[in-house]
Design a protein around this motif. Structure first.
Motif, PDB file in Angstrom:
ATOM      1  N   ALA A 237     -17.296   0.847  -2.080  1.00 43.34           N
ATOM      2  CA  ALA A 237     -16.484   1.904  -1.499  1.00 43.34           C
ATOM      3  C   ALA A 237     -16.372   1.747   0.013  1.00 43.34           C
ATOM      4  O   ALA A 237     -15.297   1.936   0.595  1.00 43.34           O
ATOM      5  N   THR A 238     -17.472   1.404   0.663  1.00 39.73           N
ATOM      6  CA  THR A 238     -17.434   1.228   2.114  1.00 39.73           C
ATOM      7  C   THR A 238     -16.528   0.075   2.501  1.00 39.73           C
ATOM      8  O   THR A 238     -15.738   0.175   3.450  1.00 39.73           O
ATOM      9  N   LEU A 239     -16.621  -1.028   1.773  1.00 34.85           N
ATOM     10  CA  LEU A 239     -15.738  -2.161   2.035  1.00 34.85           C
ATOM     11  C   LEU A 239     -14.279  -1.785   1.801  1.00 34.85           C
ATOM     12  O   LEU A 239     -13.384  -2.249   2.506  1.00 34.85           O
ATOM     13  N   GLY A 240     -14.038  -0.927   0.806  1.00 30.90           N
ATOM     14  CA  GLY A 240     -12.686  -0.459   0.567  1.00 30.90           C
ATOM     15  C   GLY A 240     -12.125   0.318   1.745  1.00 30.90           C
ATOM     16  O   GLY A 240     -10.959   0.165   2.111  1.00 30.90           O
ATOM     17  N   LEU A 241     -12.947   1.141   2.364  1.00 32.93           N
ATOM     18  CA  LEU A 241     -12.512   1.874   3.549  1.00 32.93           C
ATOM     19  C   LEU A 241     -12.201   0.924   4.703  1.00 32.93           C
ATOM     20  O   LEU A 241     -11.235   1.119   5.450  1.00 32.93           O
ATOM     21  N   VAL A 242     -13.042  -0.095   4.874  1.00 36.11           N
ATOM     22  CA  VAL A 242     -12.788  -1.085   5.919  1.00 36.11           C
ATOM     23  C   VAL A 242     -11.450  -1.776   5.675  1.00 36.11           C
ATOM     24  O   VAL A 242     -10.660  -1.989   6.606  1.00 36.11           O
ATOM     25  N   GLN A 243     -11.169  -2.095   4.398  1.00 35.68           N
ATOM     26  CA  GLN A 243      -9.906  -2.744   4.048  1.00 35.68           C
ATOM     27  C   GLN A 243      -8.721  -1.850   4.402  1.00 35.68           C
ATOM     28  O   GLN A 243      -7.724  -2.302   4.994  1.00 35.68           O
ATOM     29  N   VAL A 244      -8.804  -0.565   4.066  1.00 36.45           N
ATOM     30  CA  VAL A 244      -7.724   0.365   4.381  1.00 36.45           C
ATOM     31  C   VAL A 244      -7.539   0.477   5.894  1.00 36.45           C
ATOM     32  O   VAL A 244      -6.410   0.503   6.402  1.00 36.45           O
ATOM     33  N   ALA A 245      -8.649   0.537   6.635  1.00 34.64           N
ATOM     34  CA  ALA A 245      -8.564   0.643   8.098  1.00 34.64           C
ATOM     35  C   ALA A 245      -7.880  -0.579   8.688  1.00 34.64           C
ATOM     36  O   ALA A 245      -7.056  -0.457   9.609  1.00 34.64           O
ATOM     37  N   LEU A 246      -8.192  -1.763   8.186  1.00 39.40           N
ATOM     38  CA  LEU A 246      -7.544  -2.975   8.681  1.00 39.40           C
ATOM     39  C   LEU A 246      -6.041  -2.939   8.418  1.00 39.40           C
ATOM     40  O   LEU A 246      -5.233  -3.312   9.284  1.00 39.40           O
ATOM     41  N   CYS A 247      -5.649  -2.488   7.222  1.00 37.65           N
ATOM     42  CA  CYS A 247      -4.223  -2.409   6.894  1.00 37.65           C
ATOM     43  C   CYS A 247      -3.500  -1.403   7.789  1.00 37.65           C
ATOM     44  O   CYS A 247      -2.391  -1.662   8.259  1.00 37.65           O
ATOM     45  N   LEU A 248      -4.122  -0.262   8.021  1.00 35.28           N
ATOM     46  CA  LEU A 248      -3.500   0.751   8.871  1.00 35.28           C
ATOM     47  C   LEU A 248      -3.342   0.248  10.304  1.00 35.28           C
ATOM     48  O   LEU A 248      -2.323   0.508  10.958  1.00 35.28           O
ATOM     49  N   CYS A 249      -4.344  -0.470  10.800  1.00 35.14           N
ATOM     50  CA  CYS A 249      -4.241  -1.034  12.151  1.00 35.14           C
ATOM     51  C   CYS A 249      -3.093  -2.036  12.240  1.00 35.14           C
ATOM     52  O   CYS A 249      -2.341  -2.052  13.213  1.00 35.14           O
ATOM     53  N   ALA A 250      -2.964  -2.893  11.208  1.00 34.32           N
ATOM     54  CA  ALA A 250      -1.881  -3.876  11.199  1.00 34.32           C
ATOM     55  C   ALA A 250      -0.517  -3.188  11.156  1.00 34.32           C
ATOM     56  O   ALA A 250       0.427  -3.593  11.848  1.00 34.32           O
ATOM     57  N   MET A 251      -0.399  -2.130  10.340  1.00 38.06           N
ATOM     58  CA  MET A 251       0.876  -1.420  10.248  1.00 38.06           C
ATOM     59  C   MET A 251       1.212  -0.702  11.559  1.00 38.06           C
ATOM     60  O   MET A 251       2.373  -0.669  11.979  1.00 38.06           O
ATOM     61  N   ALA A 252       0.199  -0.123  12.204  1.00 35.42           N
ATOM     62  CA  ALA A 252       0.440   0.530  13.483  1.00 35.42           C
ATOM     63  C   ALA A 252       0.895  -0.469  14.535  1.00 35.42           C
ATOM     64  O   ALA A 252       1.798  -0.200  15.333  1.00 35.42           O
ATOM     65  N   SER A 365      -5.196  -1.785  -1.229  1.00 36.05           N
ATOM     66  CA  SER A 365      -5.080  -2.932  -2.126  1.00 36.05           C
ATOM     67  C   SER A 365      -5.355  -2.492  -3.559  1.00 36.05           C
ATOM     68  O   SER A 365      -5.960  -1.433  -3.796  1.00 36.05           O
ATOM     69  N   PRO A 366      -4.954  -3.286  -4.556  1.00 36.06           N
ATOM     70  CA  PRO A 366      -5.245  -2.938  -5.945  1.00 36.06           C
ATOM     71  C   PRO A 366      -6.733  -2.776  -6.222  1.00 36.06           C
ATOM     72  O   PRO A 366      -7.132  -1.897  -6.995  1.00 36.06           O
ATOM     73  N   LEU A 367      -7.568  -3.609  -5.610  1.00 37.15           N
ATOM     74  CA  LEU A 367      -8.994  -3.498  -5.860  1.00 37.15           C
ATOM     75  C   LEU A 367      -9.564  -2.195  -5.321  1.00 37.15           C
ATOM     76  O   LEU A 367     -10.457  -1.594  -5.928  1.00 37.15           O
ATOM     77  N   VAL A 368      -9.064  -1.744  -4.175  1.00 38.90           N
ATOM     78  CA  VAL A 368      -9.533  -0.470  -3.624  1.00 38.90           C
ATOM     79  C   VAL A 368      -9.117   0.678  -4.542  1.00 38.90           C
ATOM     80  O   VAL A 368      -9.916   1.583  -4.830  1.00 38.90           O
ATOM     81  N   LEU A 369      -7.870   0.657  -5.027  1.00 39.92           N
ATOM     82  CA  LEU A 369      -7.414   1.703  -5.939  1.00 39.92           C
ATOM     83  C   LEU A 369      -8.187   1.651  -7.249  1.00 39.92           C
ATOM     84  O   LEU A 369      -8.549   2.698  -7.806  1.00 39.92           O
ATOM     85  N   GLY A 370      -8.441   0.455  -7.760  1.00 37.16           N
ATOM     86  CA  GLY A 370      -9.218   0.329  -8.989  1.00 37.16           C
ATOM     87  C   GLY A 370     -10.627   0.865  -8.827  1.00 37.16           C
ATOM     88  O   GLY A 370     -11.162   1.544  -9.718  1.00 37.16           O
ATOM     89  N   THR A 371     -11.236   0.569  -7.687  1.00 40.10           N
ATOM     90  CA  THR A 371     -12.574   1.087  -7.413  1.00 40.10           C
ATOM     91  C   THR A 371     -12.561   2.614  -7.357  1.00 40.10           C
ATOM     92  O   THR A 371     -13.432   3.282  -7.928  1.00 40.10           O
ATOM     93  N   GLY A 372     -11.555   3.180  -6.681  1.00 42.58           N
ATOM     94  CA  GLY A 372     -11.467   4.628  -6.576  1.00 42.58           C
ATOM     95  C   GLY A 372     -11.259   5.298  -7.930  1.00 42.58           C
ATOM     96  O   GLY A 372     -11.889   6.326  -8.233  1.00 42.58           O
ATOM     97  N   LEU A 373     -10.385   4.730  -8.762  1.00 40.46           N
ATOM     98  CA  LEU A 373     -10.156   5.303 -10.083  1.00 40.46           C
ATOM     99  C   LEU A 373     -11.413   5.247 -10.939  1.00 40.46           C
ATOM    100  O   LEU A 373     -11.717   6.185 -11.693  1.00 40.46           O
ATOM    101  N   TYR A 374     -12.145   4.155 -10.842  1.00 41.75           N
ATOM    102  CA  TYR A 374     -13.381   4.070 -11.615  1.00 41.75           C
ATOM    103  C   TYR A 374     -14.384   5.122 -11.153  1.00 41.75           C
ATOM    104  O   TYR A 374     -15.065   5.760 -11.975  1.00 41.75           O
ATOM    105  N   LEU A 375     -14.480   5.336  -9.840  1.00 47.72           N
ATOM    106  CA  LEU A 375     -15.413   6.341  -9.322  1.00 47.72           C
ATOM    107  C   LEU A 375     -15.039   7.735  -9.830  1.00 47.72           C
ATOM    108  O   LEU A 375     -15.922   8.566 -10.094  1.00 47.72           O
TER     109      LEU A 375
END
Length: 514
Positions: A237-252, A365-375
């Motif tokens: 889950a923590t790695l998933g948050l890091v992934q989302v933060a990286l994507c948001l920074c790139a989009m900004a 990413s799909p893996l982050v969404l998959g992890t969240g749905l499983y949780l």
């Protein structure tokens, strides 16, 4: 009344769809955030994965963009037989299953590939495709065509009057480059670079197949390892948050770096420009030729190895193929239903939030969404029970931004041209959908449906988190590769490639004939 998929009052269907989509994306991300134990829970190898993810994305995006410039320039200023076909083929890697392309790259650059066979014949040291060099090579392979297409559009967008004026003023090639080409590249290249950077930032299959160890692991691969092997959900889950933060920074960053070229408008966008002769022509031919060989050689190699063995594939491969086709069709249908409902609601002047909700999948990413749905669901189901439905749902959601980009312009044109007429005739609900909407939007629906089906067919993401006894065709191919059954893997790769392109062609062709 509504002109969407659901015969509800105007805008309600799209608003409900947007709300459900936002709840899915933001709900899974919230579950990931709540479960995360904070960045202190990440170890040294996790931060190594974060660093490698950013580093390889920077290098891959830079190489893809820089190498695409001479190829796009050559295509823009040269006319030759087959040029239109070649430009069309440059879009093929986007729908090509990643695992199939990796098979092709291994057949050319792998230990027993053509390149190393040649190096050994001359007594030269071999090269390895595994590790950071393989990850970057694969990313350039996938993103070079995308970069070429985007930069080529920039050249074609220069008004032809500018080139005619340059010719009348006697501009040399250097003058054209300084006054026309470089301003265009300053406007286009930052966006191209950041688009490729974002794609490489969320790479999973490439790192899974070619990473070659912890030093070449991406954040996506670290999430997979934490979920699948360590079952450390807090770390995943923590790695998933890091992934989302990286994507948001790139989009900004993407929203701030584009510099307008300031060419102004012209009578048309078709440039009547032809490149210089002599060495300029030689350079253009080399650029086009090398790019074509680089992109087509791996695919031809896979086909040469795999076609003779397709008939010998065992029943488990064909069962996986059938499973993948069914899942891809369901994903495509779901993506089209969601996309059409949202696009028609947006065309009728819905709030900006509806379009934002439709584009939300790009932040995770799909893996982050998959992890969240499983949780969220783990108290009621096992990973194996939700493997296939979760994969179908996430594939549909991840394809939605592409579907919307194809449908929204067409839906707005439909509303502007026929909205008042349909209202005056009281054409509404399912009748409006059947008689007006579907016939007029058949082409973009066919294209986006084919794209969604092909992407879902070749996906090797979420399914790797959950499934073991019900593999899809991409997962079966990966298992064959891991078992060193290379001949069977090549045949499986050809089968996957053929089905993926066939699905895209059938949807796209159906839309054109409707």
């Amino acid at each position: 009344m509504a002109d969407g998929v659901f015969p509800l009052r105007s805008g309600i269907g799209g608003a409900v769809t947007a709300a459900l989509l936002a709840a899915l994306i933001l709900g899974t991300l919230t579950a990931v955030a709540v479960y995360a134990g904070g960045l202190s829970g990440l170890g040294r190898w996790d931060w190594q994965a974060v660093w490698f993810t950013v580093w390889q994305a920077v290098v891959s995006a830079s190489l893809s963009a820089l190498l695409a410039v001479p190829v796009a320039r050559a295509l823009a200023r040269r006319d030759f037989p087959g040029r239109a076909v070649l430009v069309t083929l440059l879009g093929a890697p986007f729908i090509l299953p990643v695992i199939v392309a990796i098979m092709g790259l291994i057949s050319v650059f792998g230990r027993n590939g053509f390149l190393n066979d040649g190096l050994r014949a001359f007594g030269l040291p071999e090269i390895s495709i595994y590790g950071w060099q393989g990850v970057i090579l694969a990313h350039v392979f996938f993103n070079l065509p995308l970069s070429v297409r985007l930069i080529l559009q920039g050249w074609q967008a220069i008004p032809s009057e500018r080139f005619r004026l340059a010719a009348s003023l006697g501009f040399a090639p250097g003058d054209i480059a300084r006054h026309l080409e470089r301003p265009m590249l300053r406007a286009v290249l930052p966006g191209v670079w950041l688009a490729v950077f974002l794609v490489c930032l969320t790479s999973f299959t490439v790192a899974l197949a070619l990473g070659g160890g912890p030093k070449a692991a991406t954040v996506e691969l670290a999430i997979y390892q934490a979920f699948r092997f360590d079952f450390d959900m807090g770390r995943a889950a923590t790695l998933g948050l890091v992934q989302v933060a990286l994507c948001l920074c790139a989009m900004a960053l993407a929203s701030r770096v584009t510099i307008p070229s300031a060419f102004g408008a012209g009578m048309d966008a078709a440039a009547s420009w032809r490149g210089p002769r002599g060495w300029g022509r030689v350079v253009d031919v080399l650029a086009i030729g090398l790019a074509t060989v680089f992109l087509l050689w791996p695919m031809l190699s896979v086909m040469a190895d795999g076609i003779p063995r397709i008939a010998a594939l065992d029943a488990s491969v064909w069962a996986a193929a059938l499973r993948s086709v069914i899942m891809a069709l369901i994903s495509a249908a779901l993506a089209l239903a969601l996309g059409l409902t949202l696009a028609l609601t947006i065309a009728r002047g819905a709030g900006r939030w509806v379009e934002v909700a439709g584009m939300l999948p790009i932040i995770a990413s799909p893996l982050v969404l998959g992890t969240g749905l499983y949780l969220i669901l783990r108290a009621w189901v096992t990973p194996q029970q939700i493997a296939l439905p979760v994969t179908v749902a996430i594939n549909a959601v991840m394809a939605l931004p592409f579907v919307l980009r194809a449908l929204i312009p067409a839906a707005r044109s439909l509303q502007a041209d026929y909205g008042r007429l349909a209202a005056s005739l009281d054409l509404q609900g399912w009748a409006r959908l059947r008689l007006l909407t579907l016939p007029r939007l058949a082409r973009p629906l066919g294209f986006s449906g084919g794209l969604a089906a092909a992407l879902a067919m070749g996906d090797l993401g979420v399914i790797t988190l959950f499934a073991s006894d019900q593999p899809t065709l991409p997962l079966k191919l990966y298992q064959l590769m891991n078992s060193y059954r290379i001949a069977d893997a090549s045949a499986c790769a050809v089968l996957l490639m053929v089905i993926s392109f066939a699905l895209f062609w059938l949807f796209d062709r159906g839309g054109r004939l409707a």
